[in-house]
Design a protein around this motif. Sequence first.
Motif, PDB file in Angstrom:
ATOM      1  N   GLY A 288      38.111  60.081  34.620  1.00 36.17           N
ATOM      2  CA  GLY A 288      36.869  59.340  34.471  1.00 36.17           C
ATOM      3  C   GLY A 288      36.947  58.025  35.209  1.00 36.17           C
ATOM      4  O   GLY A 288      37.995  57.652  35.742  1.00 36.17           O
ATOM      5  N   GLY A 289      35.810  57.352  35.246  1.00 33.62           N
ATOM      6  CA  GLY A 289      35.822  56.072  35.943  1.00 33.62           C
ATOM      7  C   GLY A 289      34.492  55.368  35.802  1.00 33.62           C
ATOM      8  O   GLY A 289      33.680  55.711  34.932  1.00 33.62           O
ATOM      9  N   GLY A 290      34.271  54.414  36.680  1.00 32.32           N
ATOM     10  CA  GLY A 290      33.026  53.667  36.637  1.00 32.32           C
ATOM     11  C   GLY A 290      33.123  52.384  37.428  1.00 32.32           C
ATOM     12  O   GLY A 290      34.129  52.114  38.095  1.00 32.32           O
ATOM     13  N   ARG A 291      32.047  51.621  37.327  1.00 34.32           N
ATOM     14  CA  ARG A 291      32.005  50.306  37.989  1.00 34.32           C
ATOM     15  C   ARG A 291      32.706  49.257  37.154  1.00 34.32           C
ATOM     16  O   ARG A 291      32.748  49.354  35.931  1.00 34.32           O
ATOM     17  CB  ARG A 291      30.555  49.861  38.156  1.00 34.32           C
ATOM     18  N   TYR A 292      33.242  48.262  37.840  1.00 33.66           N
ATOM     19  CA  TYR A 292      33.846  47.129  37.120  1.00 33.66           C
ATOM     20  C   TYR A 292      33.511  45.853  37.890  1.00 33.66           C
ATOM     21  O   TYR A 292      34.365  45.213  38.466  1.00 33.66           O
ATOM     22  CB  TYR A 292      35.358  47.328  36.944  1.00 33.66           C
ATOM     23  N   ASP A 293      32.212  45.509  37.853  1.00 34.99           N
ATOM     24  CA  ASP A 293      31.741  44.432  38.715  1.00 34.99           C
ATOM     25  C   ASP A 293      32.226  43.049  38.309  1.00 34.99           C
ATOM     26  O   ASP A 293      32.199  42.125  39.112  1.00 34.99           O
ATOM     27  CB  ASP A 293      30.207  44.465  38.775  1.00 34.99           C
ATOM     28  N   GLY A 294      32.674  42.897  37.063  1.00 42.45           N
ATOM     29  CA  GLY A 294      33.102  41.563  36.636  1.00 42.45           C
ATOM     30  C   GLY A 294      34.612  41.388  36.627  1.00 42.45           C
ATOM     31  O   GLY A 294      35.121  40.285  36.401  1.00 42.45           O
ATOM     32  N   LEU A 295      35.354  42.453  36.872  1.00 41.48           N
ATOM     33  CA  LEU A 295      36.801  42.417  36.644  1.00 41.48           C
ATOM     34  C   LEU A 295      37.520  41.402  37.548  1.00 41.48           C
ATOM     35  O   LEU A 295      38.314  40.585  37.093  1.00 41.48           O
ATOM     36  CB  LEU A 295      37.384  43.822  36.843  1.00 41.48           C
ATOM     37  N   ILE A 296      37.203  41.434  38.827  1.00 41.89           N
ATOM     38  CA  ILE A 296      37.928  40.566  39.769  1.00 41.89           C
ATOM     39  C   ILE A 296      37.595  39.097  39.486  1.00 41.89           C
ATOM     40  O   ILE A 296      38.468  38.228  39.540  1.00 41.89           O
ATOM     41  CB  ILE A 296      37.629  40.990  41.223  1.00 41.89           C
ATOM     42  N   GLU A 297      36.370  38.843  39.115  1.00 37.41           N
ATOM     43  CA  GLU A 297      35.986  37.479  38.749  1.00 37.41           C
ATOM     44  C   GLU A 297      36.747  37.039  37.482  1.00 37.41           C
ATOM     45  O   GLU A 297      37.229  35.917  37.391  1.00 37.41           O
ATOM     46  CB  GLU A 297      34.479  37.429  38.515  1.00 37.41           C
ATOM     47  N   ASP A 298      36.875  37.950  36.538  1.00 37.13           N
ATOM     48  CA  ASP A 298      37.631  37.642  35.317  1.00 37.13           C
ATOM     49  C   ASP A 298      39.075  37.281  35.628  1.00 37.13           C
ATOM     50  O   ASP A 298      39.733  36.574  34.869  1.00 37.13           O
ATOM     51  CB  ASP A 298      37.686  38.869  34.379  1.00 37.13           C
ATOM     52  N   LEU A 299      39.587  37.806  36.725  1.00 39.27           N
ATOM     53  CA  LEU A 299      40.975  37.516  37.097  1.00 39.27           C
ATOM     54  C   LEU A 299      41.075  36.230  37.908  1.00 39.27           C
ATOM     55  O   LEU A 299      42.120  35.917  38.458  1.00 39.27           O
ATOM     56  CB  LEU A 299      41.568  38.677  37.905  1.00 39.27           C
ATOM     57  N   GLY A 300      39.948  35.511  38.032  1.00 39.00           N
ATOM     58  CA  GLY A 300      39.966  34.229  38.733  1.00 39.00           C
ATOM     59  C   GLY A 300      39.551  34.347  40.186  1.00 39.00           C
ATOM     60  O   GLY A 300      39.654  33.379  40.940  1.00 39.00           O
ATOM     61  N   GLY A 301      39.088  35.519  40.612  1.00 33.89           N
ATOM     62  CA  GLY A 301      38.648  35.687  42.000  1.00 33.89           C
ATOM     63  C   GLY A 301      37.173  35.422  42.158  1.00 33.89           C
ATOM     64  O   GLY A 301      36.477  35.134  41.174  1.00 33.89           O
ATOM     65  N   PRO A 302      36.670  35.484  43.398  1.00 31.37           N
ATOM     66  CA  PRO A 302      35.228  35.342  43.606  1.00 31.37           C
ATOM     67  C   PRO A 302      34.523  36.591  43.074  1.00 31.37           C
ATOM     68  O   PRO A 302      35.159  37.635  42.951  1.00 31.37           O
ATOM     69  CB  PRO A 302      35.103  35.288  45.135  1.00 31.37           C
TER      70      PRO A 302
END
Length: 431
Positions: A288-302
Amino acid sequence: MALKHQAPRGTRDLLPAELERWQWVEARARGVLARYGYGEIRTPMFEDYELFARTSGEASEVVQKEMYRFKDLKGRDLALRPEGTAGVCRAFLEHGLASQGRIHRLWYMGPMFRYGRPQKGRYRQFWQIGAEVIGTLAPGADVEIITLFVDLFEAWGFRDLTVAVNSVGTPAIRARYGEALRQWLAPAREKLSADSQRRLEENPLRVLDSKDPQDLAVLGERAATMPKLLDALDEEARAHWTAVLARLDAAGVRHEIDHGLVRGLDYYTRTTFEVHDRSLGAQSALGGGGRYDGLIEDLGGPPTPGVGFSIGLDRVLLMLEQRESAAAPAAGGVFVASMDATRIEVPALVRALRREFTVDCDLEERGFGAQMKSAGKSGARLLVLLGEEEWKRGEVVIKDLGSGDQQAVRREKLEDTLRERLRRPQESPAR
Ligand code: AMP
Protein backbone atom coordinates in the motif's frame (compact mmCIF):
# COMPACT_ATOMS: atom_id res chain seq x y z
CA MET A 1 19.64 -32.61 20.67
CA ALA A 2 18.63 -29.31 22.23
CA LEU A 3 19.95 -26.45 20.14
CA LYS A 4 21.65 -23.66 22.01
CA HIS A 5 20.44 -20.98 19.65
CA GLN A 6 17.50 -20.41 17.39
CA ALA A 7 16.64 -17.48 15.14
CA PRO A 8 14.94 -14.82 17.30
CA ARG A 9 11.14 -15.04 17.48
CA GLY A 10 9.53 -13.52 14.40
CA THR A 11 12.64 -13.86 12.24
CA ARG A 12 13.45 -16.52 9.66
CA ASP A 13 16.41 -17.91 7.84
CA LEU A 14 15.96 -17.95 4.09
CA LEU A 15 17.73 -20.98 2.72
CA PRO A 16 19.09 -21.41 -0.82
CA ALA A 17 16.08 -23.28 -2.25
CA GLU A 18 13.75 -20.51 -1.09
CA LEU A 19 16.10 -17.76 -2.15
CA GLU A 20 15.92 -18.82 -5.78
CA ARG A 21 12.35 -17.65 -5.78
CA TRP A 22 13.25 -14.47 -3.87
CA GLN A 23 15.93 -13.65 -6.39
CA TRP A 24 13.53 -14.16 -9.24
CA VAL A 25 11.04 -11.80 -7.55
CA GLU A 26 13.77 -9.23 -6.97
CA ALA A 27 15.11 -9.49 -10.50
CA ARG A 28 11.65 -9.05 -12.04
CA ALA A 29 11.12 -5.99 -9.84
CA ARG A 30 14.48 -4.47 -10.78
CA GLY A 31 13.55 -4.82 -14.44
CA VAL A 32 10.23 -3.01 -14.03
CA LEU A 33 11.79 -0.26 -11.88
CA ALA A 34 14.60 0.30 -14.38
CA ARG A 35 12.12 0.62 -17.24
CA TYR A 36 10.15 3.15 -15.21
CA GLY A 37 13.38 5.11 -14.72
CA TYR A 38 13.54 4.91 -10.92
CA GLY A 39 16.91 5.07 -9.16
CA GLU A 40 17.74 2.80 -6.24
CA ILE A 41 18.48 4.30 -2.82
CA ARG A 42 19.83 2.44 0.22
CA THR A 43 19.50 4.00 3.63
CA PRO A 44 20.59 2.69 7.06
CA MET A 45 18.57 -0.01 8.79
CA PHE A 46 18.49 2.10 11.92
CA GLU A 47 17.88 5.80 12.36
CA ASP A 48 17.15 8.25 15.17
CA TYR A 49 14.05 7.04 16.99
CA GLU A 50 12.67 10.56 16.69
CA LEU A 51 12.61 10.35 12.87
CA PHE A 52 10.05 7.55 12.98
CA ALA A 53 8.13 8.88 15.97
CA ARG A 54 7.65 12.20 14.20
CA THR A 55 6.70 10.88 10.77
CA SER A 56 4.71 7.72 11.51
CA GLY A 57 2.88 9.48 14.36
CA GLU A 58 3.10 9.05 18.11
CA ALA A 59 -0.40 7.51 18.17
CA SER A 60 0.31 4.96 15.44
CA GLU A 61 0.45 1.29 16.32
CA VAL A 62 3.91 1.06 14.80
CA VAL A 63 5.39 3.70 17.10
CA GLN A 64 3.47 2.81 20.23
CA LYS A 65 3.89 -0.93 20.19
CA GLU A 66 6.07 -2.19 17.40
CA MET A 67 9.26 -0.19 17.48
CA TYR A 68 12.63 -1.84 18.01
CA ARG A 69 13.98 1.07 20.02
CA PHE A 70 17.43 0.89 21.58
CA LYS A 71 20.23 2.97 23.01
CA ASP A 72 23.72 2.53 21.59
CA LEU A 73 26.81 2.56 23.80
CA LYS A 74 26.89 6.36 23.72
CA GLY A 75 23.25 6.56 24.75
CA ARG A 76 21.87 7.64 21.37
CA ASP A 77 18.14 6.99 21.03
CA LEU A 78 17.85 4.82 17.91
CA ALA A 79 15.34 2.46 16.29
CA LEU A 80 15.44 -0.26 13.66
CA ARG A 81 13.47 1.10 10.73
CA PRO A 82 9.83 -0.03 10.69
CA GLU A 83 9.37 1.35 7.17
CA GLY A 84 11.36 2.95 4.37
CA THR A 85 9.87 6.33 3.49
CA ALA A 86 11.07 8.31 6.53
CA GLY A 87 14.69 7.29 5.87
CA VAL A 88 14.42 8.10 2.16
CA CYS A 89 13.04 11.58 2.93
CA ARG A 90 15.72 12.16 5.56
CA ALA A 91 18.38 11.23 3.00
CA PHE A 92 16.69 13.39 0.35
CA LEU A 93 17.09 16.40 2.64
CA GLU A 94 20.51 15.49 4.02
CA HIS A 95 22.02 15.28 0.53
CA GLY A 96 20.20 18.29 -0.87
CA LEU A 97 18.70 16.21 -3.69
CA ALA A 98 16.15 18.97 -4.25
CA SER A 99 18.93 21.13 -5.75
CA GLN A 100 19.67 18.43 -8.34
CA GLY A 101 16.28 18.51 -10.03
CA ARG A 102 12.66 19.06 -9.22
CA ILE A 103 11.21 15.57 -9.46
CA HIS A 104 12.94 12.52 -8.02
CA ARG A 105 11.95 8.93 -8.66
CA LEU A 106 13.49 6.55 -6.14
CA TRP A 107 13.09 2.95 -5.04
CA TYR A 108 14.44 0.83 -2.19
CA MET A 109 14.40 -2.75 -1.04
CA GLY A 110 15.43 -4.22 2.27
CA PRO A 111 14.46 -5.54 5.68
CA MET A 112 12.12 -3.63 8.00
CA PHE A 113 11.49 -4.38 11.66
CA ARG A 114 8.28 -4.33 13.68
CA TYR A 115 7.71 -5.90 17.06
CA GLY A 116 4.32 -7.43 16.23
CA ARG A 117 2.87 -10.78 17.24
CA PRO A 118 4.32 -13.23 14.72
CA GLN A 119 1.86 -15.16 12.56
CA LYS A 120 1.49 -16.27 8.97
CA GLY A 121 2.59 -13.33 6.83
CA ARG A 122 3.66 -11.27 9.82
CA TYR A 123 7.24 -11.28 10.97
CA ARG A 124 9.42 -9.10 13.13
CA GLN A 125 11.93 -8.78 10.34
CA PHE A 126 10.32 -8.62 6.91
CA TRP A 127 11.23 -7.31 3.48
CA GLN A 128 9.73 -4.43 1.63
CA ILE A 129 10.24 -3.05 -1.81
CA GLY A 130 9.05 0.50 -2.22
CA ALA A 131 9.14 3.48 -4.55
CA GLU A 132 8.73 7.22 -4.11
CA VAL A 133 8.12 10.21 -6.37
CA ILE A 134 9.31 13.30 -4.53
CA GLY A 135 8.82 16.88 -5.70
CA THR A 136 5.43 17.19 -7.34
CA LEU A 137 1.81 17.53 -6.33
CA ALA A 138 0.61 16.56 -9.80
CA PRO A 139 -2.05 13.82 -9.91
CA GLY A 140 0.10 12.26 -12.65
CA ALA A 141 2.62 11.29 -9.96
CA ASP A 142 -0.04 9.46 -7.92
CA VAL A 143 -1.10 7.64 -11.05
CA GLU A 144 2.44 6.70 -12.07
CA ILE A 145 3.10 5.33 -8.58
CA ILE A 146 -0.11 3.29 -8.58
CA THR A 147 0.59 2.01 -12.09
CA LEU A 148 4.11 1.01 -11.09
CA PHE A 149 2.67 -0.70 -8.00
CA VAL A 150 0.31 -2.77 -10.15
CA ASP A 151 2.94 -3.47 -12.81
CA LEU A 152 5.27 -4.95 -10.19
CA PHE A 153 2.55 -7.39 -9.14
CA GLU A 154 1.90 -8.22 -12.79
CA ALA A 155 5.60 -8.89 -13.36
CA TRP A 156 5.35 -11.46 -10.54
CA GLY A 157 2.43 -13.15 -12.29
CA PHE A 158 -0.50 -11.59 -10.38
CA ARG A 159 -3.49 -10.89 -12.60
CA ASP A 160 -6.68 -8.85 -12.33
CA LEU A 161 -5.66 -6.92 -9.25
CA THR A 162 -8.07 -4.36 -7.88
CA VAL A 163 -6.49 -1.48 -6.01
CA ALA A 164 -8.47 -0.07 -3.10
CA VAL A 165 -8.21 3.73 -3.13
CA ASN A 166 -9.27 6.59 -0.90
CA SER A 167 -8.29 10.15 -0.10
CA VAL A 168 -7.39 11.12 3.44
CA GLY A 169 -7.26 14.83 2.55
CA THR A 170 -5.04 17.25 4.44
CA PRO A 171 -4.33 17.35 8.19
CA ALA A 172 -7.02 20.06 8.61
CA ILE A 173 -9.59 17.97 6.74
CA ARG A 174 -8.63 14.93 8.79
CA ALA A 175 -9.03 16.85 12.03
CA ARG A 176 -12.57 17.81 11.02
CA TYR A 177 -13.32 14.30 9.88
CA GLY A 178 -11.83 12.88 13.10
CA GLU A 179 -14.38 14.91 15.03
CA ALA A 180 -17.22 13.47 12.93
CA LEU A 181 -15.83 9.99 13.47
CA ARG A 182 -15.64 10.53 17.22
CA GLN A 183 -19.30 11.51 17.32
CA TRP A 184 -20.27 8.58 15.14
CA LEU A 185 -18.45 6.11 17.38
CA ALA A 186 -19.39 7.75 20.70
CA PRO A 187 -22.53 5.63 21.26
CA ALA A 188 -20.49 2.43 20.74
CA ARG A 189 -17.48 3.61 22.69
CA GLU A 190 -17.79 0.99 25.41
CA LYS A 191 -17.82 -1.83 22.91
CA LEU A 192 -14.48 -0.82 21.40
CA SER A 193 -11.19 -2.37 22.50
CA ALA A 194 -9.24 -0.50 25.17
CA ASP A 195 -6.74 0.55 22.50
CA SER A 196 -9.42 1.97 20.28
CA GLN A 197 -11.06 3.84 23.15
CA ARG A 198 -7.71 5.53 23.64
CA ARG A 199 -7.35 6.09 19.88
CA LEU A 200 -10.75 7.71 19.85
CA GLU A 201 -9.27 10.43 22.07
CA GLU A 202 -5.84 10.71 20.50
CA ASN A 203 -6.40 10.04 16.83
CA PRO A 204 -9.87 8.71 15.91
CA LEU A 205 -8.82 7.74 12.35
CA ARG A 206 -6.62 5.04 13.79
CA VAL A 207 -9.75 3.21 14.97
CA LEU A 208 -10.55 2.51 11.30
CA ASP A 209 -7.18 0.85 10.99
CA SER A 210 -7.67 -1.51 13.92
CA LYS A 211 -7.39 -5.23 13.33
CA ASP A 212 -9.01 -6.09 16.68
CA PRO A 213 -12.06 -8.37 16.14
CA GLN A 214 -14.06 -6.40 18.73
CA ASP A 215 -13.42 -3.16 16.84
CA LEU A 216 -14.10 -4.79 13.48
CA ALA A 217 -17.48 -5.95 14.78
CA VAL A 218 -18.42 -2.44 15.92
CA LEU A 219 -17.26 -0.91 12.65
CA GLY A 220 -19.12 -3.59 10.68
CA GLU A 221 -22.40 -3.01 12.55
CA ARG A 222 -22.27 0.73 12.01
CA ALA A 223 -20.80 0.72 8.48
CA ALA A 224 -23.95 2.03 6.78
CA THR A 225 -23.85 5.33 8.65
CA MET A 226 -20.10 5.86 8.75
CA PRO A 227 -19.10 9.41 7.83
CA LYS A 228 -16.95 9.41 4.71
CA LEU A 229 -13.63 11.14 4.37
CA LEU A 230 -14.38 11.88 0.74
CA ASP A 231 -17.39 13.97 1.83
CA ALA A 232 -15.10 16.03 4.05
CA LEU A 233 -12.62 16.97 1.30
CA ASP A 234 -12.20 20.65 0.48
CA GLU A 235 -12.29 21.89 -3.11
CA GLU A 236 -8.59 21.50 -3.76
CA ALA A 237 -8.33 17.99 -2.32
CA ARG A 238 -11.47 16.98 -4.20
CA ALA A 239 -10.09 18.30 -7.52
CA HIS A 240 -6.92 16.30 -6.93
CA TRP A 241 -8.90 13.18 -6.09
CA THR A 242 -11.12 13.45 -9.17
CA ALA A 243 -8.08 14.01 -11.38
CA VAL A 244 -6.38 10.91 -9.96
CA LEU A 245 -9.48 8.75 -10.49
CA ALA A 246 -9.91 9.94 -14.09
CA ARG A 247 -6.29 9.15 -14.90
CA LEU A 248 -6.45 5.75 -13.22
CA ASP A 249 -9.41 4.94 -15.46
CA ALA A 250 -7.54 6.19 -18.50
CA ALA A 251 -4.49 4.10 -17.58
CA GLY A 252 -6.67 1.00 -17.27
CA VAL A 253 -5.89 0.47 -13.57
CA ARG A 254 -8.73 -1.41 -11.87
CA HIS A 255 -9.66 0.26 -8.62
CA GLU A 256 -12.47 0.61 -6.12
CA ILE A 257 -13.09 3.18 -3.44
CA ASP A 258 -12.61 1.97 0.13
CA HIS A 259 -13.94 4.58 2.56
CA GLY A 260 -12.25 2.94 5.52
CA LEU A 261 -8.78 3.03 3.97
CA VAL A 262 -6.77 5.39 6.17
CA ARG A 263 -3.39 3.55 6.31
CA GLY A 264 -1.47 2.88 9.48
CA LEU A 265 0.99 5.78 9.46
CA ASP A 266 0.16 9.38 10.17
CA TYR A 267 2.13 11.01 7.41
CA TYR A 268 -0.31 10.22 4.61
CA THR A 269 -2.23 13.00 2.85
CA ARG A 270 -4.69 12.90 -0.05
CA THR A 271 -4.43 9.68 -2.09
CA THR A 272 -4.05 6.38 -0.24
CA PHE A 273 -4.19 2.89 -1.75
CA GLU A 274 -3.73 -0.77 -0.89
CA VAL A 275 -3.92 -4.21 -2.42
CA HIS A 276 -5.17 -7.19 -0.43
CA ASP A 277 -5.43 -10.89 -1.05
CA ARG A 278 -7.91 -12.50 1.31
CA SER A 279 -6.39 -15.95 0.81
CA LEU A 280 -3.58 -14.81 3.10
CA GLY A 281 -5.95 -14.69 6.06
CA ALA A 282 -5.71 -11.94 8.67
CA GLN A 283 -2.52 -10.47 7.25
CA SER A 284 -3.97 -9.87 3.83
CA ALA A 285 -2.34 -6.58 2.78
CA LEU A 286 0.23 -7.16 0.08
CA GLY A 287 1.20 -3.54 -0.20
CA GLY A 288 0.00 0.00 0.00
CA GLY A 289 0.97 3.60 -0.15
CA GLY A 290 -0.13 7.15 -0.67
CA ARG A 291 0.82 10.79 -0.67
CA TYR A 292 2.84 12.36 2.11
CA ASP A 293 2.85 16.03 1.22
CA GLY A 294 3.77 17.29 4.69
CA LEU A 295 6.44 14.76 5.64
CA ILE A 296 9.54 16.50 4.29
CA GLU A 297 8.45 19.80 5.79
CA ASP A 298 7.92 18.05 9.13
CA LEU A 299 11.54 16.94 8.93
CA GLY A 300 12.63 20.59 8.67
CA GLY A 301 12.81 20.77 4.86
CA PRO A 302 11.04 23.11 2.46
CA PRO A 303 7.45 22.17 1.57
CA THR A 304 8.01 19.19 -0.76
CA PRO A 305 5.20 16.85 -1.75
CA GLY A 306 5.74 13.13 -2.25
CA VAL A 307 3.90 9.95 -3.07
CA GLY A 308 5.00 6.33 -2.73
CA PHE A 309 4.23 2.75 -1.80
CA SER A 310 5.74 -0.29 -0.21
CA ILE A 311 5.07 -3.95 -0.89
CA GLY A 312 5.67 -6.74 1.60
CA LEU A 313 7.88 -9.24 -0.20
CA ASP A 314 7.38 -12.03 2.37
CA ARG A 315 3.67 -11.98 1.59
CA VAL A 316 4.26 -11.82 -2.17
CA LEU A 317 6.46 -14.92 -1.82
CA LEU A 318 3.80 -16.67 0.26
CA MET A 319 1.28 -16.02 -2.49
CA LEU A 320 3.61 -17.30 -5.17
CA GLU A 321 4.22 -20.46 -3.16
CA GLN A 322 0.49 -20.96 -2.71
CA ARG A 323 0.02 -20.65 -6.44
CA GLU A 324 3.13 -22.64 -7.16
CA SER A 325 3.95 -20.20 -9.89
CA ALA A 326 7.56 -20.96 -9.27
CA ALA A 327 10.52 -19.13 -10.59
CA ALA A 328 11.58 -20.19 -14.03
CA PRO A 329 14.07 -23.03 -13.52
CA ALA A 330 17.69 -22.08 -13.96
CA ALA A 331 18.67 -22.34 -17.61
CA GLY A 332 20.50 -25.62 -17.06
CA GLY A 333 24.11 -25.99 -16.16
CA VAL A 334 27.08 -28.14 -16.85
CA PHE A 335 28.58 -30.99 -14.79
CA VAL A 336 32.25 -31.78 -15.29
CA ALA A 337 33.19 -35.43 -14.71
CA SER A 338 36.63 -36.99 -14.95
CA MET A 339 38.47 -40.32 -15.00
CA ASP A 340 41.34 -41.23 -12.68
CA ALA A 341 43.91 -39.95 -15.14
CA THR A 342 42.20 -36.62 -15.79
CA ARG A 343 41.05 -35.80 -12.23
CA ILE A 344 43.83 -33.28 -11.75
CA GLU A 345 42.56 -31.26 -14.76
CA VAL A 346 39.12 -30.65 -13.25
CA PRO A 347 39.75 -27.58 -11.04
CA ALA A 348 41.31 -25.56 -13.87
CA LEU A 349 38.63 -26.51 -16.40
CA VAL A 350 35.78 -25.86 -13.96
CA ARG A 351 37.24 -22.51 -13.02
CA ALA A 352 37.58 -21.51 -16.67
CA LEU A 353 34.02 -22.59 -17.51
CA ARG A 354 32.58 -20.79 -14.47
CA ARG A 355 33.56 -17.48 -16.03
CA GLU A 356 30.52 -17.98 -18.21
CA PHE A 357 28.49 -21.06 -17.25
CA THR A 358 26.91 -22.59 -14.16
CA VAL A 359 29.22 -25.49 -13.45
CA ASP A 360 29.17 -28.29 -10.88
CA CYS A 361 31.64 -31.10 -10.23
CA ASP A 362 32.40 -33.72 -7.61
CA LEU A 363 34.47 -32.06 -4.89
CA GLU A 364 35.21 -35.43 -3.33
CA GLU A 365 36.85 -36.78 -6.50
CA ARG A 366 34.96 -40.08 -6.28
CA GLY A 367 34.80 -42.81 -8.89
CA PHE A 368 33.09 -42.37 -12.24
CA GLY A 369 29.83 -44.08 -11.21
CA ALA A 370 29.40 -41.80 -8.18
CA GLN A 371 30.14 -38.75 -10.33
CA MET A 372 27.48 -39.77 -12.83
CA LYS A 373 24.94 -40.15 -10.03
CA SER A 374 25.77 -36.68 -8.75
CA ALA A 375 25.52 -35.29 -12.27
CA GLY A 376 22.01 -36.74 -12.57
CA LYS A 377 20.92 -35.19 -9.28
CA SER A 378 22.55 -31.83 -9.94
CA GLY A 379 19.94 -30.70 -12.46
CA ALA A 380 22.71 -30.00 -14.97
CA ARG A 381 21.72 -30.25 -18.59
CA LEU A 382 25.08 -31.13 -20.10
CA LEU A 383 27.90 -33.34 -18.90
CA VAL A 384 31.46 -32.51 -19.88
CA LEU A 385 33.47 -35.69 -19.60
CA LEU A 386 37.26 -35.64 -19.47
CA GLY A 387 37.95 -39.08 -20.92
CA GLU A 388 41.55 -40.21 -20.74
CA GLU A 389 42.01 -40.90 -24.45
CA GLU A 390 40.05 -37.84 -25.59
CA TRP A 391 41.97 -35.54 -23.25
CA LYS A 392 45.25 -36.80 -24.68
CA ARG A 393 43.97 -35.86 -28.14
CA GLY A 394 42.94 -32.39 -26.86
CA GLU A 395 39.23 -33.23 -26.83
CA VAL A 396 36.40 -33.57 -24.33
CA VAL A 397 33.01 -35.28 -24.62
CA ILE A 398 29.77 -33.37 -24.20
CA LYS A 399 26.79 -35.51 -23.25
CA ASP A 400 23.20 -34.29 -23.10
CA LEU A 401 21.89 -35.65 -19.79
CA GLY A 402 18.33 -35.54 -21.08
CA SER A 403 18.59 -37.24 -24.46
CA GLY A 404 21.88 -39.11 -23.92
CA ASP A 405 23.40 -37.71 -27.15
CA GLN A 406 27.18 -37.42 -27.13
CA GLN A 407 29.64 -35.36 -29.10
CA ALA A 408 33.42 -34.99 -28.89
CA VAL A 409 34.76 -31.44 -29.29
CA ARG A 410 38.19 -29.81 -29.23
CA ARG A 411 38.96 -28.23 -25.84
CA GLU A 412 39.35 -24.80 -27.47
CA LYS A 413 35.88 -25.13 -29.00
CA LEU A 414 34.25 -26.19 -25.70
CA GLU A 415 32.91 -22.78 -24.62
CA ASP A 416 31.49 -22.03 -28.08
CA THR A 417 29.79 -25.42 -28.24
CA LEU A 418 28.35 -25.17 -24.70
CA ARG A 419 27.03 -21.71 -25.44
CA GLU A 420 25.39 -22.91 -28.60
CA ARG A 421 23.96 -26.11 -27.06
CA LEU A 422 22.57 -24.38 -23.95
CA ARG A 423 20.79 -21.90 -26.17
CA ARG A 424 18.85 -24.67 -27.88
CA PRO A 425 15.57 -25.78 -26.34
CA GLN A 426 15.99 -28.79 -24.08
CA GLU A 427 15.74 -32.15 -25.89
CA SER A 428 13.37 -34.71 -24.47
CA PRO A 429 14.95 -37.75 -22.77
CA ALA A 430 15.66 -40.76 -24.94
CA ARG A 431 13.06 -43.51 -24.55
P1 AMP B 1 2.55 -0.80 5.66
O1 AMP B 1 3.54 0.28 5.47
O2 AMP B 1 2.29 -1.15 7.08
O3 AMP B 1 1.31 -0.65 4.85
O4 AMP B 1 3.29 -2.08 5.07
C1 AMP B 1 3.40 -2.30 3.69
C2 AMP B 1 3.39 -3.77 3.42
O5 AMP B 1 4.44 -4.41 4.14
C3 AMP B 1 2.14 -4.47 3.91
O6 AMP B 1 1.13 -4.38 2.94
C4 AMP B 1 2.62 -5.87 4.10
O7 AMP B 1 2.61 -6.57 2.89
C5 AMP B 1 4.05 -5.69 4.54
N1 AMP B 1 4.18 -5.82 6.02
C6 AMP B 1 3.91 -4.90 6.97
N2 AMP B 1 4.18 -5.38 8.19
C7 AMP B 1 4.64 -6.64 8.02
C8 AMP B 1 5.10 -7.67 8.90
N3 AMP B 1 5.16 -7.49 10.22
N4 AMP B 1 5.48 -8.85 8.36
C9 AMP B 1 5.44 -9.05 7.02
N5 AMP B 1 5.02 -8.12 6.15
C10 AMP B 1 4.63 -6.93 6.63
